[in-house]
Design a protein around this motif. Structure first.
Motif, PDB file in Angstrom:
ATOM      1  N   ALA A 119      36.742  30.260  31.352  1.00 27.67           N
ATOM      2  CA  ALA A 119      36.582  29.809  29.965  1.00 27.67           C
ATOM      3  C   ALA A 119      35.151  29.379  29.654  1.00 27.67           C
ATOM      4  O   ALA A 119      34.762  29.319  28.481  1.00 27.67           O
ATOM      5  N   ALA A 120      34.350  29.099  30.684  1.00 28.12           N
ATOM      6  CA  ALA A 120      32.954  28.722  30.428  1.00 28.12           C
ATOM      7  C   ALA A 120      32.211  29.842  29.727  1.00 28.12           C
ATOM      8  O   ALA A 120      31.279  29.586  28.944  1.00 28.12           O
ATOM      9  N   SER A 121      32.616  31.100  29.992  1.00 25.43           N
ATOM     10  CA  SER A 121      31.980  32.229  29.305  1.00 25.43           C
ATOM     11  C   SER A 121      32.239  32.162  27.802  1.00 25.43           C
ATOM     12  O   SER A 121      31.360  32.468  26.986  1.00 25.43           O
ATOM     13  N   VAL A 122      33.448  31.765  27.447  1.00 27.32           N
ATOM     14  CA  VAL A 122      33.786  31.630  26.025  1.00 27.32           C
ATOM     15  C   VAL A 122      33.029  30.447  25.412  1.00 27.32           C
ATOM     16  O   VAL A 122      32.506  30.535  24.298  1.00 27.32           O
ATOM     17  N   VAL A 123      32.957  29.363  26.157  1.00 28.10           N
ATOM     18  CA  VAL A 123      32.226  28.192  25.669  1.00 28.10           C
ATOM     19  C   VAL A 123      30.750  28.563  25.445  1.00 28.10           C
ATOM     20  O   VAL A 123      30.131  28.152  24.460  1.00 28.10           O
ATOM     21  N   HIS A 124      30.205  29.371  26.350  1.00 19.11           N
ATOM     22  CA  HIS A 124      28.823  29.840  26.206  1.00 19.11           C
ATOM     23  C   HIS A 124      28.641  30.600  24.903  1.00 19.11           C
ATOM     24  O   HIS A 124      27.626  30.464  24.204  1.00 19.11           O
TER      25      HIS A 124
ATOM     26  N   VAL B 106      31.211  39.367  33.686  1.00 19.17           N
ATOM     27  CA  VAL B 106      32.225  38.317  33.546  1.00 19.17           C
ATOM     28  C   VAL B 106      31.796  36.997  34.177  1.00 19.17           C
ATOM     29  O   VAL B 106      32.465  35.977  33.984  1.00 19.17           O
ATOM     30  N   CYS B 107      30.689  37.006  34.904  1.00 15.81           N
ATOM     31  CA  CYS B 107      30.252  35.779  35.587  1.00 15.81           C
ATOM     32  C   CYS B 107      29.890  34.714  34.548  1.00 15.81           C
ATOM     33  O   CYS B 107      29.052  34.955  33.679  1.00 15.81           O
ATOM     34  N   PRO B 108      30.480  33.524  34.631  1.00 21.60           N
ATOM     35  CA  PRO B 108      30.208  32.507  33.601  1.00 21.60           C
ATOM     36  C   PRO B 108      28.793  31.940  33.649  1.00 21.60           C
ATOM     37  O   PRO B 108      28.297  31.459  32.636  1.00 21.60           O
ATOM     38  N   VAL B 109      28.164  31.984  34.817  1.00 19.96           N
ATOM     39  CA  VAL B 109      26.817  31.408  34.919  1.00 19.96           C
ATOM     40  C   VAL B 109      25.726  32.475  34.996  1.00 19.96           C
ATOM     41  O   VAL B 109      24.565  32.158  35.213  1.00 19.96           O
TER      42      VAL B 109
ATOM     43  N   CYS C 112      34.221  30.716  41.289  1.00 17.05           N
ATOM     44  CA  CYS C 112      35.481  30.883  40.546  1.00 17.05           C
ATOM     45  C   CYS C 112      36.146  32.209  40.874  1.00 17.05           C
ATOM     46  O   CYS C 112      37.334  32.391  40.618  1.00 17.05           O
ATOM     47  N   GLY C 113      35.357  33.180  41.381  1.00 12.22           N
ATOM     48  CA  GLY C 113      35.925  34.450  41.835  1.00 12.22           C
ATOM     49  C   GLY C 113      36.337  35.407  40.744  1.00 12.22           C
ATOM     50  O   GLY C 113      36.990  36.420  41.024  1.00 12.22           O
ATOM     51  N   ILE C 114      35.952  35.118  39.506  1.00  9.43           N
ATOM     52  CA  ILE C 114      36.348  36.031  38.425  1.00  9.43           C
ATOM     53  C   ILE C 114      35.638  37.381  38.593  1.00  9.43           C
ATOM     54  O   ILE C 114      36.091  38.401  38.071  1.00  9.43           O
ATOM     55  N   CYS C 115      34.527  37.380  39.352  1.00  7.46           N
ATOM     56  CA  CYS C 115      33.807  38.633  39.651  1.00  7.46           C
ATOM     57  C   CYS C 115      34.714  39.574  40.448  1.00  7.46           C
ATOM     58  O   CYS C 115      34.796  40.767  40.140  1.00  7.46           O
ATOM     59  N   GLU C 116      35.374  39.038  41.458  1.00  7.04           N
ATOM     60  CA  GLU C 116      36.249  39.886  42.277  1.00  7.04           C
ATOM     61  C   GLU C 116      37.437  40.392  41.458  1.00  7.04           C
ATOM     62  O   GLU C 116      37.842  41.545  41.587  1.00  7.04           O
ATOM     63  N   ASP C 117      37.987  39.522  40.615  1.00 10.11           N
ATOM     64  CA  ASP C 117      39.130  39.940  39.792  1.00 10.11           C
ATOM     65  C   ASP C 117      38.772  41.098  38.876  1.00 10.11           C
ATOM     66  O   ASP C 117      39.633  41.890  38.495  1.00 10.11           O
ATOM     67  N   SER C 118      37.506  41.181  38.501  1.00 15.39           N
ATOM     68  CA  SER C 118      37.086  42.195  37.527  1.00 15.39           C
ATOM     69  C   SER C 118      36.528  43.439  38.195  1.00 15.39           C
ATOM     70  O   SER C 118      36.109  44.375  37.507  1.00 15.39           O
ATOM     71  N   CYS C 119      36.489  43.446  39.511  1.00 15.80           N
ATOM     72  CA  CYS C 119      35.948  44.597  40.246  1.00 15.80           C
ATOM     73  C   CYS C 119      37.005  45.696  40.323  1.00 15.80           C
ATOM     74  O   CYS C 119      38.079  45.482  40.889  1.00 15.80           O
ATOM     75  N   PRO C 120      36.721  46.877  39.789  1.00 10.55           N
ATOM     76  CA  PRO C 120      37.753  47.940  39.791  1.00 10.55           C
ATOM     77  C   PRO C 120      38.042  48.502  41.177  1.00 10.55           C
ATOM     78  O   PRO C 120      39.058  49.176  41.355  1.00 10.55           O
ATOM     79  N   VAL C 121      37.149  48.245  42.160  1.00 10.59           N
ATOM     80  CA  VAL C 121      37.395  48.769  43.509  1.00 10.59           C
ATOM     81  C   VAL C 121      37.627  47.634  44.507  1.00 10.59           C
ATOM     82  O   VAL C 121      37.543  47.825  45.715  1.00 10.59           O
TER      83      VAL C 121
END
Length: 376
Positions: free
Chosen positions: A72-77, A263-266, A320-329
């Motif tokens: 959600a930090a990405s949305v806050v940004h 997707v990385c928030p930072v 937060c690992g959202i990078c891995e969740d968004s990795c298609p491979v």
């Protein structure tokens, strides 16, 4: 912590989620908040976020939702890069999301004047993809999730990053909503750390109390077990990636889609170096590059991208690992970034998102830093 104001909020009808919705509705009706950003379910049943300004629309808000589609930090940004004209927006965030917000504040990407940081306990979340099938139409799913507190550490269905996260309680907040180490069917623990947080507690019927020892013990033990799991996971990964050839193999499936960066928030740069003209080549340049080696991997520069991004993000990464969740491979980015960021931040005696007052590494000079450099 001595200036904190805290106490127990009685839960109505053994329904902590509905109790929190009623609290949020009160804040909106009393104009303590003009809107609140919180986890929600879309009309299609997907885990998402919602910015709600009308109390009557809070039915779709799920404060205890154990699924995460985006940090959600990405949305806050996106929405809080400038000051709001008289608006006061509450942000209901999980610990890793709050830590990312703290980093973005220190990186001057978010202004907090109009924001109230409301943290909530989170022992782990499921990936948003597939969560709809897991939750189905069970309206009590989230409440069941917060009751079964003995299963969190062993839950292998949580997102990879969550299985390594020792921060189940928010580190920085105006107001914290706690339920771990307690019976959430009976009461929640509310803790205000700032005047903004104390303002939200006004008019709530709280039984004033300090944080219960059972909760402290639960959080300590939870963190210990997660740290142990993390060490084991990193040891396993080290066996896979040590050496140049193994590291190349680890990233071999990369498609160069840059989803992990997007997707990385930072990862806050408005124009990424890797999306700049520097990496745009015409056909002749590609052929010349191929001739130098006789063969060029296409798409190119994938390893350079990952190593540069790692170097760029390691001191502010909140794992937060959202990078891995968004990795298609499904490259194992969560464990890799956990290891790299943890090691880098320990070298600076820093923890990303721990405090708004803690200066960012590399922005201040410390005479006692890295004395070993050049001596060994």
């Amino acid at each position: 912590m001595n200036n904190h104001q805290s106490g127990f909020l009685k839960v109505q009808n053994q329904n902590p989620e509905e109790t929190l919705r009623q609290v949020f509705a009160g804040w909106l009706r009393e104009h303590k908040l003009t809107a609140i950003l919180a986890p929600a379910l879309s009309s299609a049943g997907s885990a998402t976020l919602a910015l709600v300004s009308e109390p009557e629309r809070l039915a779709s808000v799920l404060p205890l939702l154990p699924a995460m589609a985006v940090n959600a930090a990405s949305v806050v940004h996106e929405i809080a890069g400038g000051s709001g004209a008289g608006e006061t927006v509450g942000l209901l965030l999980r610990p890793c999301e709050l830590r990312a917000v703290v980093e973005l504040v220190k990186l001057r990407q978010i202004l907090t004047d109009s924001l109230v940081l409301i943290g909530i306990d989170c022992p782990g979340t499921y990936r948003a993809a597939g969560f709809r099938e897991l939750r189905r139409d069970d309206a009590d799913f989230d409440n069941k999730h917060v009751r079964n507190q003995q299963e969190y550490v062993s839950n292998v269905n949580f997102r990879t990053a969550c299985q390594m996260c020792e921060f189940a309680k928010p580190l920085t907040f105006d107001l914290c909503i706690g339920w771990l180490g307690m019976d959430p069917d009976k009461e929640l623990f509310l803790e205000a750390a700032t005047e903004k947080g104390k303002g939200l507690l006004e008019n709530l019927e709280l039984s004033v109390a300090a944080e219960p020892e059972t909760r402290k013990q639960y959080l300590t033990e939870h963190a210990r077990k997660r740290q142990e799991q993390t060490r084991e996971r990193i040891e396993q990964m080290d066996k896979q990636i040590m050496g140049v050839e193994n590291l190349v193999r680890y990233f071999a499936d990369c498609l160069n889609c840059h989803n992990c960066m997007k997707v990385c928030p930072v990862c806050y740069c408005h124009e990424c170096f890797f999306d700049s003209d520097t990496f745009k080549r015409d056909l002749d340049e590609h052929v010349r590059a191929s001739r130098r080696k006789g063969l060029s991997r296409m798409p190119s520069e994938t390893m350079l991208f990952h190593l540069t991004r790692m170097n760029h993000m390691m001191t502010s990464c909140v794992a937060c690992g959202i990078c891995e969740d968004s990795c298609p491979v499904t490259i194992g980015l969560a464990t890799l970034f956990k290891k790299v960021s943890q090691n880098a931040q320990q070298e600076f005696d820093y923890l990303a998102g721990r405090s708004l007052e803690e200066p960012l590494p590399l922005t201040t000079f410390r005479e006692d830093e890295f004395k070993k450099v050049g001596e060994e």
